[in-house]
Design an enzyme around this catalytic site. Sequence first.
Site, PDB file in Angstrom:
ATOM      1  CD  GLU A 141      41.553  36.728  41.258  1.00  0.00           C
ATOM      2  OE1 GLU A 141      41.849  37.744  40.577  1.00  0.00           O
ATOM      3  OE2 GLU A 141      40.816  35.811  40.848  1.00  0.00           O
ATOM      4  CD  GLU A 146      38.006  30.974  39.476  1.00  0.00           C
ATOM      5  OE1 GLU A 146      37.425  31.816  38.769  1.00  0.00           O
ATOM      6  OE2 GLU A 146      39.244  30.750  39.420  1.00  0.00           O
TER       7      GLU A 146
END
Length: 267
Positions: A141, A146
């Site tokens: 991933e 974020e």
Amino acid sequence: MTFRKLLTAAGALAAMSTAAIAEDRYELVWSDEFDGTELDESVWHVVEGNGCPSNCGFGNNELQSYRGKDKNLRLEDGKLIIEARMGNKVTSAKITTENVPGWTYGRFAMRAKLPSGVGTWPAFWMMPKDARYGPWPKSGEIDIMEHVGYNQGQVHGTIHTEAFNHRIGTQKGDFMQVADASTAFHDYAVEWDMGEIRWYIDGREYFRIEKQSGDGHAEWPLDHPFYIILNLAVGGDWGGAKGVDKAAFPARFEVDWVRVWQKPADN
């Protein structure tokens, strides 16, 4: 196979001007400028629901249920709007490019203004097209951007693999402070090469990770096609670690564009 989308002349020029940092090594292969009136669902898959029954809360105990309705997902003034709302249910939106061919290596970027408020958790990230080395996190991933609302302005970039992930306390990542992340648009990007990934905000590198000699798939499964994800989660193990401020909603994640560059075959 590389998925390509035709740009307008103006869009192409704008794309090249924002890619000055990479234009000597990369060429633009795909972009969505969000200039239309409706989301291009030939490219974007709209996620629905709360992950149940197979992955309730999306593995993070998130509170939202995703919907494709205008209140949560729309194009507005040349921007993609992902809006999280509080009501009888907590609703938001998530879109992915999982239904078109993915990309292996390249420069992946978006220009966006992030929501604020405790409990918000916007993300721009990538997941593998196929579980080549096994289920998460074995096939990898890549988190390009974020932001959790209780750490306002702290923007993170990370990877998750079998050897390096938060569930075993070995996650590899870093952050950069962006004071006006929720009041101004900024460019968030990674450059992903065969043995290295570099994270940038507005062209400034703030983190890199390199494949080490002897690394196998447990450490570096990042060698096969990935697709792009944009979402705004609410609460969850990280986003909700300090609660959820209901007064912060509705909360908007605004995306001006998403673009992908890759190196020419002879580069």
